[in-house]
Design a protein around this motif. Structure first.
Motif: not given
Ligand code: ADP
Length: 256
Positions: A79, A81, A90, A97, A101, A132, A134-137, A177, A180-181, A186
């Motif tokens: 995985y 990013m 990034k 992380r 993941l 991305s 939030g919820g990418t996994r 995102d 989530d933050k 979550d």
């Protein structure tokens, strides 16, 4: 916290979220399979602002050889990013992380793959997050299961994933995102909808037992809806291939 570290109102007075969704509403999901020519199987998933590309290779001879398992194929997952997938660039180097993941996504898909059919081989999954939110996994798992199927890898069933969380004290489906933050919890969930086997269950934050039960039920219901969409996408792909093959095998007019 959002980028400016200023708390935002997550639920408006009329009960809607920052992107206008109801609490039990998922972001729209778009899926496609067979999007890459070079990979054995591939998929592309958009869920809200998430954009994720998945490539699958294999089963192929294990390299390095010591990776080979005598009784089944070994699944590997990366995985990653992209540097341009987040508001701030990034680092392209794999973070802790991303390593975590990669492991949980592999473990969420492993029970679905009939890996015992291919001893001493490897099946590689590459999940590339292009954007991305939030919820990418979860979107990655949903897409990787499609890409495995597109590669023709025998499976017990597809895997579908969805997250629920808690924002402003309320249970909400599929956190973005910002939610989530700033939210309180979550909980990503992945299941094999055909058998209702849970293949991933994580929780970040705190939920009461009653909230957990309600949230889990909502996530499972959403996984079943995603599964219907996955099946439609695969059927459309195979009908397109069938038409292509039939067109090629039809004798041309001048040959008749
Ligand atoms: P998931 O994407 O499965 O929800 P997390 O809860 O760890 O996984 O991450 C939530 C969101 O945080 C990601 O989808 C992404 O939008 C954001 N995020 C993760 N890592 C970074 C990073 N290094 N820089 C900026 N945003 C990030």
């Amino acid at each position: 916290m959002n980028r400016q570290e200023v708390p935002i109102e997550l639920i408006s007075t009329d009960g809607l979220r920052i992107d206008g969704r109801r609490l039990d509403e998922s972001r729209p999901i778009k899926m496609e399979v067979g999007v890459l020519d070079k990979a054995d199987g591939s998929a592309y998933v958009e869920q809200g602002k998430n954009r994720i590309l998945i490539a699958v290779y294999g089963p192929r001879e294990a390299h390095p050889k010591h990776m080979a398992l005598p009784h089944r194929a070994s699944l590997r997952c990366r995985y990653h990013m992209a540097p341009f997938s987040t508001p701030e660039r990034k680092s392209p180097a794999p973070s802790r992380r991303e390593q975590e993941l990669s492991k949980v996504i592999r473990e969420a898909l492993e029970p679905a793959v009939l890996s015992e059919y291919y001893p001493r081989t490897t099946i590689d999954m590459f999940i590339e997050v292009l954007q991305s939110d939030g919820g990418t996994r979860c979107a990655g798992i949903t897409g990787a299961s499609l890409a495995l199927s597109d590669a023709g890898i025998p499976m017990r069933g597809l895997v579908a994933a969805s997250a629920v969380g808690k924002i402003a004290g309320r249970i909400a489906l599929d956190l973005s995102d910002a939610e989530d933050k700033q939210g309180e919890a979550d909980m990503p969930v992945a299941i094999m909808p055909k058998s209702d086997v849970v293949t991933l269950l994580q929780m970040d934050g705190n939920l009461t037992y009653e909230e957990f039960e309600r949230g889990f039920e909502l996530a499972v219901r959403t996984c079943h809806e995603i599964h219907e969409q996955q099946k439609t996408v695969l059927k459309e792909r195979y009908l397109a291939i069938k038409e292509e093959v039939e067109e090629k095998s039809e004798p041309r007019k001048e040959e008749e």
